[in-house]
Design a protein around this motif. Structure first.
Motif, PDB file in Angstrom:
ATOM      1  N   GLN A  61      43.697  40.557  29.195  1.00 57.86           N
ATOM      2  CA  GLN A  61      43.274  41.960  29.206  1.00 57.86           C
ATOM      3  C   GLN A  61      41.752  42.064  29.372  1.00 57.86           C
ATOM      4  O   GLN A  61      41.264  42.863  30.169  1.00 57.86           O
ATOM      5  CB  GLN A  61      43.710  42.640  27.907  1.00 57.86           C
ATOM      6  N   ALA A  62      41.015  41.270  28.613  1.00 59.00           N
ATOM      7  CA  ALA A  62      39.551  41.319  28.676  1.00 59.00           C
ATOM      8  C   ALA A  62      39.046  40.927  30.059  1.00 59.00           C
ATOM      9  O   ALA A  62      38.112  41.530  30.586  1.00 59.00           O
ATOM     10  CB  ALA A  62      38.941  40.412  27.607  1.00 59.00           C
ATOM     11  N   ILE A  63      39.678  39.940  30.664  1.00 58.23           N
ATOM     12  CA  ILE A  63      39.276  39.515  32.007  1.00 58.23           C
ATOM     13  C   ILE A  63      39.663  40.584  33.033  1.00 58.23           C
ATOM     14  O   ILE A  63      38.868  40.936  33.904  1.00 58.23           O
ATOM     15  CB  ILE A  63      39.888  38.137  32.345  1.00 58.23           C
ATOM     16  N   GLY A  64      40.855  41.143  32.905  1.00 57.08           N
ATOM     17  CA  GLY A  64      41.301  42.190  33.824  1.00 57.08           C
ATOM     18  C   GLY A  64      40.470  43.456  33.710  1.00 57.08           C
ATOM     19  O   GLY A  64      40.212  44.134  34.706  1.00 57.08           O
ATOM     20  N   ASP A  65      40.026  43.771  32.496  1.00 59.16           N
ATOM     21  CA  ASP A  65      39.175  44.947  32.282  1.00 59.16           C
ATOM     22  C   ASP A  65      37.720  44.667  32.646  1.00 59.16           C
ATOM     23  O   ASP A  65      36.875  45.538  32.519  1.00 59.16           O
ATOM     24  CB  ASP A  65      39.222  45.388  30.809  1.00 59.16           C
ATOM     25  N   GLU A  66      37.443  43.424  33.056  1.00 53.75           N
ATOM     26  CA  GLU A  66      36.100  42.956  33.425  1.00 53.75           C
ATOM     27  C   GLU A  66      35.120  43.047  32.265  1.00 53.75           C
ATOM     28  O   GLU A  66      33.909  43.193  32.468  1.00 53.75           O
ATOM     29  CB  GLU A  66      35.585  43.689  34.663  1.00 53.75           C
ATOM     30  N   GLU A  67      35.648  42.956  31.034  1.00 51.79           N
ATOM     31  CA  GLU A  67      34.770  42.858  29.864  1.00 51.79           C
ATOM     32  C   GLU A  67      34.228  41.437  29.764  1.00 51.79           C
ATOM     33  O   GLU A  67      33.170  41.221  29.193  1.00 51.79           O
ATOM     34  CB  GLU A  67      35.541  43.207  28.588  1.00 51.79           C
ATOM     35  N   THR A  68      34.991  40.501  30.286  1.00 54.95           N
ATOM     36  CA  THR A  68      34.576  39.093  30.290  1.00 54.95           C
ATOM     37  C   THR A  68      34.880  38.530  31.673  1.00 54.95           C
ATOM     38  O   THR A  68      35.921  38.822  32.258  1.00 54.95           O
ATOM     39  CB  THR A  68      35.338  38.267  29.237  1.00 54.95           C
ATOM     40  N   ASN A  69      33.968  37.734  32.187  1.00 51.98           N
ATOM     41  CA  ASN A  69      34.263  37.086  33.471  1.00 51.98           C
ATOM     42  C   ASN A  69      33.833  35.625  33.490  1.00 51.98           C
ATOM     43  O   ASN A  69      33.815  35.007  34.535  1.00 51.98           O
ATOM     44  CB  ASN A  69      33.662  37.872  34.644  1.00 51.98           C
TER      45      ASN A  69
END
Length: 158
Positions: free
Chosen positions: A47-55
């Motif tokens: 979720q965090a990667i998909g929401d671009e909160e983490t990359n």
């Protein structure tokens, strides 16, 4: 409750109960498709990667309050299972950019469906409280988190 100390103890017991329930929820598998499931912890990372909160791995570690090593292991596991792509970053030889695969996006949507109703219910329930109580809760959570982070940092020192 007889006094402030008793009330604090009761609140801490309630927090521990919630922490144990949350740990059980984190272990629950979320069905992605006929062949794949992810744990809630894995789904939160997706979720965090998909929401671009983490990359990248460092951002995953910071986002979840875990070590870079733990984040790296989690990312490697998700990449091996086909949920993530890990590519060298354009700006660094040591860092990798993370993105979701098609299967990762399926897990992203499954997680939203699985937990979306819970989140909406929490928001609706908490919306009934005055903003001052929500602000107090936020400050209390930060204080508790600080105590836990201190304990973990002391534990990890040689």
């Amino acid at each position: 409750m007889d006094n402030k100390e008793d009330l604090i103890k009761h609140a801490i017991q309630g927090l521990l109960r919630i922490a144990h329930l949350y740990a059980r929820i984190e272990a629950m598998p979320i069905p992605v498709d006929n062949d794949n499931t992810v744990s809630t912890r894995e789904a939160h990372t997706i979720q965090a990667i998909g929401d671009e909160e983490t990359n990248n791995v460092t951002q995953v570690a910071n986002h979840f309050g875990i070590t870079k090593s733990a984040a790296s292991q989690l990312v490697a596991k998700l990449e091996k299972r086909g949920f993530l792509h890990k590519r060298p970053a354009a700006h660094s030889n040591k860092e990798f950019q993370l993105s979701l695969t098609e299967l990762g996006w399926c897990a992203f949507r499954a997680h939203e469906h699985f937990h979306g109703n819970d989140f909406i219910e929490l928001v609706n329930s908490l919306s009934a409280f005055p903003i001052s109580q929500i602000a107090t809760l936020s400050v209390l959570m930060e204080t508790l988190g600080g105590v836990m982070e201190k304990r973990l940092s002391q534990h990890s020192k040689p």
